[in-house]
Structure formats: C-alpha cells, structure tokens
Design a protein around this motif. Structure first.
Motif, PDB file in Angstrom:
ATOM      1  N   THR A 242       0.832  -1.205   0.000  1.00 48.81           N
ATOM      2  CA  THR A 242       0.000   0.000   0.000  1.00 48.81           C
ATOM      3  C   THR A 242       0.865   1.252   0.000  1.00 48.81           C
ATOM      4  O   THR A 242       0.606   2.215  -0.739  1.00 48.81           O
ATOM      5  CB  THR A 242      -0.932   0.010   1.228  1.00 48.81           C
ATOM      6  OG1 THR A 242      -1.738  -1.164   1.206  1.00 48.81           O
ATOM      7  CG2 THR A 242      -1.816   1.238   1.233  1.00 48.81           C
ATOM      8  N   SER A 245       2.337   1.787  -3.436  1.00 51.33           N
ATOM      9  CA  SER A 245       1.341   2.292  -4.388  1.00 51.33           C
ATOM     10  C   SER A 245       1.099   3.781  -4.184  1.00 51.33           C
ATOM     11  O   SER A 245       1.018   4.549  -5.149  1.00 51.33           O
ATOM     12  CB  SER A 245       0.025   1.521  -4.227  1.00 51.33           C
ATOM     13  OG  SER A 245       0.215   0.146  -4.504  1.00 51.33           O
ATOM     14  N   THR A 480      -4.811   9.244   4.077  1.00 54.44           N
ATOM     15  CA  THR A 480      -4.377   7.858   3.863  1.00 54.44           C
ATOM     16  C   THR A 480      -2.897   7.694   4.168  1.00 54.44           C
ATOM     17  O   THR A 480      -2.468   6.731   4.803  1.00 54.44           O
ATOM     18  CB  THR A 480      -4.639   7.442   2.399  1.00 54.44           C
ATOM     19  OG1 THR A 480      -6.012   7.659   2.100  1.00 54.44           O
ATOM     20  CG2 THR A 480      -4.279   5.984   2.186  1.00 54.44           C
TER      21      THR A 480
END
Length: 498
Positions: A242, A245, A480
């Motif tokens: 993650t 990315s 995030t």
C-alpha cells in the motif's frame, strides 16, 4: 494498531530473513571492493618497487594524479550511474559496475607505465560509483523494515574489510621479489568482483523499483518471499505494498524524477545541500591525509621501515572496522545526528593534538612526540569511523524519496569524489612543502563541520522513510498517507511475532 508479520523476531532463526540477508551480502561486497581499491594506493606508496616499475611516479605531481585517478573516474559516472540504476534496475547498475571494475583490475595488473596505471585506475573509479550507488539503494529498499537502519549503517563499515585485506595482502606481498610485490595485491582486487557477480543473479530486484516500473505484482511477490516467508496475505506485506502504491502514484502524478527536481522545492534543496556538504565533509576533515598518505605521514615522525608502515596500517584497519561496526549497531539507539556530532568533535580534539605533537617532533626531534602522533592518529580515525563511516550512506539514502534516491546518492558520492580528488592531488604537495602546518587547515574545517551539523542536520532516528520525507516536505500529507505512517511507526516500535 500493530502489524503482524510471518517472521521470527530473531532473523537468524527465520528462513526467509536468513536467505534475504545472505543475498544482501552482495551489496556489502560492493563496499568491500570500494574499500580495497580506494586504500590500495596507500599501501603501494610504501612499496619502492612500485615506483621503480612505473616510470614517472617519483614526480610528486604525477603521484598525486595517480592517487586522484579513482575519484576522477567516480566524477565521470555522475550522470550515467543513477540513470542506469533508475532505468534498468539496481541489479543492472551493480553488474555494469562489476564489469568495468574487472576490466580495470586486469589492466592494472599488467600495467608497465604510468599512463596505463592511471587510465585503468580511472576506469576502476568509474565502475565503482555504478556499483555502490546501486548497491546502497538496493540494500535500503530491500532490507526488512526492522533491519533497515542497521543494515544501511553497516554498509560503509565493510569498506574497512576491503582496506584491511588490502593492507595485509600488501604487507605479505612485500616478501615477494620483483614486480609481484605490488602486482599481487593489485590482482587480488578481482576476488570481490568474482564473488559479487554471481550473487547478483540470485539477488531479487528492488520492490520499489519494480513498483515504479509497472510491476506491482512482482514487487508484492518479492516482499512476501523475503519479508513474510511467502505469505502474500501478511499484514506487513499488504502495508508495504500500500505504501509503495501511494508513493509511486504521487511520484508519477507530479513527474518529479528529473535532475531539476533536486532543487525545485525547499525540501529537496535542503536534501541537496546535506548531500553535498556531508559528502565533502567526509573527505575534507583530515582523514584523507592519513588514509591515502599514511606512509609519508609516518616518515615525518621517524617511522621509515616499509614493514613497520604496513604493519601499522594493517592494525589501523582492524581497529577502524571494529569501531565502525559498533557505531553502526548504535545508529538507531544513539541517533544519526548525535553520532555525527560525536565524530566531528572527537576528530577536532585529536587533530589539534596531532598538530601539537608534530610541532614538538619537528622542533625537538622528540621520539615520544613522534609515537604520540601515531597514537593520536589512531584516536582521530576512531572518531571519524564512529560517525562519518556508517552514518552518511544510511542518512543520504533515508532523506531522499525513492524516485530521487539514486540521483541524490550520486550527488553525495560525486561530491565526496570531487573532495577526494582535490585532497589526494594537493595532500602530497602540501605535506612535502609545509609539513605539520597543513594540519591547521583541517582544524579549521572541523570547526565549520561541527557548526554545520549542529545547526542544519535533522535527526531521522526511529522514523520510517515516509516520516523522514515529512521532515523536509511541507506539502499537506493525505489522510491515507498519515494512516500509513502511523501503522509503520507502530510496526517498527512494537513488532508482533506470529
């Protein structure tokens, strides 16, 4: 929130981590080769047969040029080395560097004049920079998160393995008659490339490089294989994927991977300043006089025997390696900034004492003062290796984001090479002309280095690569990314065993 991980907390009891660390030894071989090649010249200077065989070396200016040839080659690799590593992968950079070095070492072995030795030493420096830029980047990007700091700090300590072997190989070769007294230690350089090349084929590619080149599945497979014993559903692996990315997506969106990106933001300008100044400081603090011209320095205090000079040099390398390894293991506990300051402060004290004792020896021919110089040189280099050996490589690779890491590392290595080149050409001339007075220059430089570190170098201890980026970059971090940073912090502080 803690992240579970399918590995044993003690890496030597975990099959995946054992295999990873074995393969990462290929990266350390790059540092060993650099140490051997860089320090070999100081051993050859103590061998009079080398001067006799290579006509022209008795000229002090030509000697300085030969010593500086390797960093000249490093400077020539400034642009192509990071380009190759970024375009074709970290392993490609290591392979190309090894090929260049192998050709150079063979050429050095059969050199019969000054020009041949100079050219092959330049080629060795050219290949070295390809190798160490790719090796240090691969080590940082592939190491398990809980081992990253120590693995990165240990990288440059292996320089002393190379310099240690160079010193004792050269000492042993003095017993040979004829040209092989210097050709044997020159030929021995081939050992490192012969071992590293086959290991590279088994070593996985950097997952960060794979993800940035449109191969996220391969990146995840590498992470799962080496960070979680092939468990694709491991929480750490999912988290790392993650993070990759998010980071790669941000890089592609902003198109910031060009050379101009190194100075387009205030954060990158600070990174650039740190890379240049730390690179220069590692060579302009006085260590170059001792590392590359130990034999002439020892002669100034009455140690004229080649065997004694080589024996002192061999002992010095062993001493340096033990201290550097100890400091590397403290990188996460003591902190990068504290080790930098301790290193520079210790060097300042002992360079001052070296200068004072050199004056006493020069003025009164005091035997005690001459031996005191040797003791203080050991202590000075001890100060150097506790901070300026293990920390710069780790620190530079930490502060640059992944898409600029090879370029930022290249800036550091070439800044170091340029400083080394200048010093290696000037040092023998200055030592011959003004003797101990030359040490006063380095006392002044060390005062400036202490001031720079204290006022400008931020601490990165205990932070993930993403958190370190936030120290330099003022842009708003997405929610995030903040969650990912918090997860990484929790994982590194509270490792959960399966």
């Amino acid at each position: 929130m803690d992240l579970s991980n399918s590995t044993h907390s003690r890496w030597w009891k975990d099959p995946g981590l054992r295999k990873l660390n074995l393969l990462l030894s290929a990266c350390y071989l790059g540092a060993i080769a650099n140490g051997y090649t860089s320090s070999l010249i100081s051993n050859l200077i103590a061998n009079q047969k080398w001067f006799a065989d290579l006509e022209g070396l008795s000229n002090i200016n030509l000697l300085g040029l030969v010593v500086a040839a390797q960093p000249i080659g490093c400077i020539a690799a400034f642009f192509p080395a990071p380009w190759l590593s970024d375009t074709f992968g970290r392993r490609a950079g290591m392979m190309f560097g090894n090929i260049c070095m192998t050709i150079a070492f063979i050429g050095q072995t059969f050199s019969h004049d000054f020009g041949q030795f100079l050219a092959t030493r330049c080629l060795a420096g050219f290949g070295t920079i390809f190798n160490i830029i790719a090796s240090s980047a691969l080590l940082t990007e592939l190491a398990h998160p809980r081992q990253r700091a120590i693995s990165g700090a240990l990288f440059n300590t292996f320089y002393f393995i190379g310099s240690m072997v160079a010193a004792w190989t050269s000492y042993g070769a003095l017993h040979f008659s004829g040209s092989w007294s210097w050709r044997l230690p020159v030929t021995a350089q081939l050992v490192w490339t012969a071992v590293q090349l086959p290991l590279i084929f088994f070593c996985p590619e950097s997952p960060r490089w794979l993800a940035s080149h449109g191969k996220p599945e391969k990146a995840q497979l590498v992470l799962a294989t080496y960070h979680a014993n092939e468990n694709l559903h491991d929480e750490l692996v999912i988290f790392e994927q993650t993070q990759l990315s998010l980071t790669i997506g941000s890089e592609h969106q902003n198109h910031r991977a060009s050379w101009s990106a190194l100075c387009t933001t205030s954060g990158n300008r600070k990174r650039l300043t740190l890379s240049v100044v730390i690179g220069v400081a590692t060579q302009w603090c006085g260590n170059g006089v001792i590392t590359f011209y130990l034999a002439p320095v020892l002669r100034t205090v009455g140690v004229t025997s080649s065997f004694k000079q080589q024996g002192i040099n061999g002992g010095l390398q062993i001493y340096n390696w033990f201290l550097a390894c100890g400091a590397a293991l403290l990188a996460e506990r003591a902190g990068r900034r504290r080790l930098f300051l301790t290193s520079a402060g210790t060097m300042l004290v002992f360079m001052t004492l070296v200068t004072v004792c050199s004056v006493l020896f020069s003025t009164f021919q005091s035997v005690a003062a001459g031996y005191a110089v040797i003791v203080f040189l050991f202590l000075f280099l001890g100060g150097y290796v506790i901070g300026l050996t293990p920390i710069p490589i780790l620190y530079i690779n930490e502060i640059w984001p992944s898409h600029l890491r090879a370029k930022g590392s290249s800036v550091f290595w070439v800044s170091q090479a340029a400083a080394t080149c200048f010093n290696q050409y000037v040092n023998p001339i200055a030592l011959e002309k003004i003797l101990w007075k030359y040490y006063l220059v380095y006392v002044g430089v060390l005062i400036a280095v202490v001031g720079f570190i204290f006022s400008y170098v931020p601490e990165t201890k205990g932070l993930s690569l993403e958190e370190i980026g936030r120290i330099f970059d003022t842009r708003q971090t997405s929610e995030t990314e903040l969650d990912a940073v918090e997860l990484q912090r929790n994982y590194e502080q509270h490792i959960v065993d399966p």
